[in-house]
Design an enzyme around this catalytic site. Structure first.
Site, short mmCIF file in Angstrom:
data_model
loop_
_atom_site.label_atom_id
_atom_site.label_comp_id
_atom_site.label_asym_id
_atom_site.label_seq_id
_atom_site.Cartn_x
_atom_site.Cartn_y
_atom_site.Cartn_z
N HIS A 242 0.82 -1.21 0.00
CA HIS A 242 0.00 0.00 0.00
C HIS A 242 0.86 1.27 0.00
O HIS A 242 0.34 2.38 0.12
CB HIS A 242 -0.91 -0.02 1.23
CG HIS A 242 -2.04 0.94 1.20
ND1 HIS A 242 -2.20 1.92 2.16
CD2 HIS A 242 -3.07 1.10 0.33
CE1 HIS A 242 -3.28 2.63 1.90
NE2 HIS A 242 -3.83 2.16 0.80
N LYS A 244 3.28 4.42 -1.13
CA LYS A 244 3.42 5.37 -2.24
C LYS A 244 4.74 6.09 -2.05
O LYS A 244 4.87 6.96 -1.17
CB LYS A 244 2.27 6.39 -2.26
CG LYS A 244 0.88 5.80 -2.52
CD LYS A 244 0.16 5.50 -1.27
CE LYS A 244 -1.25 4.98 -1.55
NZ LYS A 244 -1.88 4.40 -0.36
N ASP A 249 17.30 10.28 -7.48
CA ASP A 249 18.75 10.45 -7.30
C ASP A 249 19.17 10.33 -5.84
O ASP A 249 20.24 10.84 -5.44
CB ASP A 249 19.20 11.81 -7.85
CG ASP A 249 19.08 11.89 -9.37
OD1 ASP A 249 19.06 10.81 -10.01
OD2 ASP A 249 19.00 13.00 -9.91
N HIS A 420 -9.14 11.88 1.95
CA HIS A 420 -8.30 10.70 1.90
C HIS A 420 -7.01 10.87 2.71
O HIS A 420 -6.15 9.99 2.71
CB HIS A 420 -7.95 10.40 0.43
CG HIS A 420 -7.37 9.06 0.17
ND1 HIS A 420 -6.05 8.87 -0.20
CD2 HIS A 420 -7.92 7.81 0.24
CE1 HIS A 420 -5.81 7.58 -0.38
NE2 HIS A 420 -6.92 6.92 -0.10
N LYS A 422 -4.33 10.86 5.73
CA LYS A 422 -4.08 9.92 6.82
C LYS A 422 -3.11 10.59 7.79
O LYS A 422 -1.89 10.49 7.63
CB LYS A 422 -3.50 8.62 6.25
CG LYS A 422 -4.33 8.05 5.07
CD LYS A 422 -3.49 7.14 4.21
CE LYS A 422 -4.09 6.89 2.85
NZ LYS A 422 -5.42 6.37 2.82
N ASP A 427 -0.81 16.90 20.54
CA ASP A 427 -0.38 18.10 21.27
C ASP A 427 0.09 19.22 20.34
O ASP A 427 0.87 20.10 20.75
CB ASP A 427 0.73 17.77 22.29
CG ASP A 427 0.25 16.80 23.36
OD1 ASP A 427 -0.98 16.74 23.59
OD2 ASP A 427 1.09 16.09 23.94
#
Length: 502
Positions: A242, A244, A249, A420, A422, A427
């Site tokens: 999952h 990404k 370089d 979408h 996440k 704090d």
């Protein structure tokens, strides 16, 4: 032995009436077929029992087998088999750990960590021990708030590549932005830039073969993670990549919530506006992102590129304004790494815990931690989308709302399209951004990657973005929510029952 006999009897009691009715109508052939299926389901029951799963999962499987035996069998083969993960991924886990320990020893910042104080110091120590990944104080990060900003920066940096480009994605689509990416990669490959592209076989199952062939013919190495030869017999089918990730370089990296597809630019009318969060990383911590990719590449191809040419090129120092720690977690890990860090973040909070997640199906540990934090007087907020893209998960998540609202958690539904992102913020100083959803699949089955930020400008940006997102959201009121009709409540409870199976 008594427990095994008990499960067998339970299976027979649940399934027997179905087959008795079938046998009366269809005769001896169906009788023997039904008997074979009954024995087969009983064996599956033994397997589930011996795996010592969560009792909720075990009961859920028994109910599914009893109510829908034929469909249950197929569902189990596709999603339910809990093969010994340490056996499947033993080689990957061992090599990952050895490599991460090596770079961890090269980048120690004990004094800076001690300056953080109690709970923060404990958190980064935990993350280092579980993820074998060091914290960096010489890394520059910047938050990218949407698809337009993210893909603009990605294309800009890809065009600057001189030596190599590494990409790792769950979903890749052959649409407008997918073609833009393809054309850039093909051009860079013709210039002599090394390009390695790892895509998940399940997440990208709709990807056209012509798309892959075009890239291969231009010199791009395209590899599917977890290819599906015979899904019903594939013991890694349920463990998906999952992540990404882009590394350019060895000095610039991208990671976060956005896959490659037009919907992430808000061009899919089904979802409308798409709210997401990505991160650009420069400096020392890019090496960790590089290592995560190279280990996944090695697992998929048996090709090793764990050399200084790739791992040292990103070691130049940037003006860091706080601590940055990149952590990869997955079913190859000895521990549930990212979930454990999330749990520590929640339980160590002193003032507030803010969470944004498109899919909220927590396990008991995370759920209890959130409720206790709210009951202790902390400011606990949960931001979820109002409009679903995965209905089973959406309806399952809503069954957790009453008990959370009762404990003092404030829940907000994002109204402007689909949310979408996440994110976890504690704090208003410590933040996590990455690919991990607040659900059991991300915690236990998927390969994920998250960045943990301590007192950085990016962490402050996430705080401000969360506040802005709340202005575009509607708070869930417990009185109004409790008045849902009985049909909807039954649907939600059914989806929650199924959620541990996924």
């Amino acid at each position: 032995m008594k427990n095994i006999v008990g499960i067998s009897l339970l299976f027979l009691l649940l399934i027997g009436p179905w087959y008795f009715l079938i046998n009366e109508a269809n005769g001896e052939f169906v009788f023997y077929s039904s008997l074979i299926l009954t024995l087969f389901l009983t064996i599956i029951g033994f397997v589930i029992f011996l795996e010592n799963r969560n009792p909720v999962q075990t009961i859920a499987w028994l109910v599914v087998f009893g109510a829908f035996p034929f469909v249950g069998c197929i569902f189990y083969f596709l999603f339910g088999r809990n093969f010994r993960k340490e056996r499947i991924f033993h080689k990957k886990y061992f090599l990952d750990k050895q490599s991460f320990v090596k770079i961890s020893g090269e980048a120690e910042h004990h004094e800076r960590i001690r300056e953080m104080g109690g709970s923060s110091q404990q958190l980064f120590t935990l993350a280092n021990r579980l993820g074998n990944s060091p914290i960096s104080f010489t890394t520059e990060t910047r938050v990218l708030r949407n698809g337009q900003e993210t893909f603009f920066n990605i294309i800009e940096q890809l065009n600057k590549a001189r030596h190599h480009i590494h990409l790792e994605y769950y979903i890749v689509r052959d649409d407008e932005i997918g073609c833009v990416l393809k054309n850039v990669l093909m051009e860079k490959a013709r210039e002599g830039v090394e390009i390695r592209f790892l895509y998940d076989a399940v997440g990208s199952w709709k990807l056209e073969r012509s798309y892959i062939n075009d890239l291969k013919q231009a010199g791009v190495e395209m590899v599917a993670f977890g290819p599906l030869h015979l899904p019903l017999l594939n013991n890694t089918f349920n463990f998906r990549n999952h992540r990404k990730i882009i590394v350019i370089d060895g000095s610039v990296g991208f990671m976060g919530g956005l896959n490659i597809g037009d919907e992430y630019l808000g061009k899919n009318p089904k979802f409308g506006s798409w709210r997401d969060t990505h991160l650009i990383v420069k400096g020392e911590a890019v090496r960790t992102l590089q290592l995560i990719f190279l280990q996944d590449w090695y697992y998929s191809t048996n090709q090793s590129f764990l050399t200084d040419e790739y791992l040292m090129s990103g070691s130049e120092l940037h003006q860091g304004d706080g601590g940055v720690q990149l952590i990869g977690g997955g079913p190859d890990s000895e521990w549930t790494i990212i979930k454990s860090i999330f749990f520590k973040m929640i339980t160590s909070a002193e003032k507030s815990v803010w969470i944004a997640s498109p899919y909220f199906v927590p396990d008991d540990d995370i759920l209890q931690a959130l409720k206790v934090a709210a009951l202790s007087g902390l400011d606990v907020k949960l931001l979820v989308p109002k409009n679903p893209d995965k209905r089973i998960v959406y309806h399952a998540s809503r069954t957790y709302f009453p008990e959370m609202l009762s404990s003092g958690v404030r829940i907000f539904q994002y109204n402007e399209g689909f949310m979408h992102s996440k994110i976890i913020i504690v704090d208003e100083q410590l933040a996590s951004i990455g690919t991990t959803n607040m659900d059991m699949r991300s915690f236990h089955l998927n390969f994920e990657v998250n960045a943990f930020l301590y007192r950085t400008e990016s962490a402050l940006q996430l705080v401000n973005d969360f506040k802005e997102d709340l202005k575009l959201s509607q708070e869930v009121e417990i009185d109004a929510f409790s008045k849902r009709n009985i049909g909807l409540k039954v649907l939600e409870s059914t989806c929650r029952l199924l959620s541990p199976l996924l």
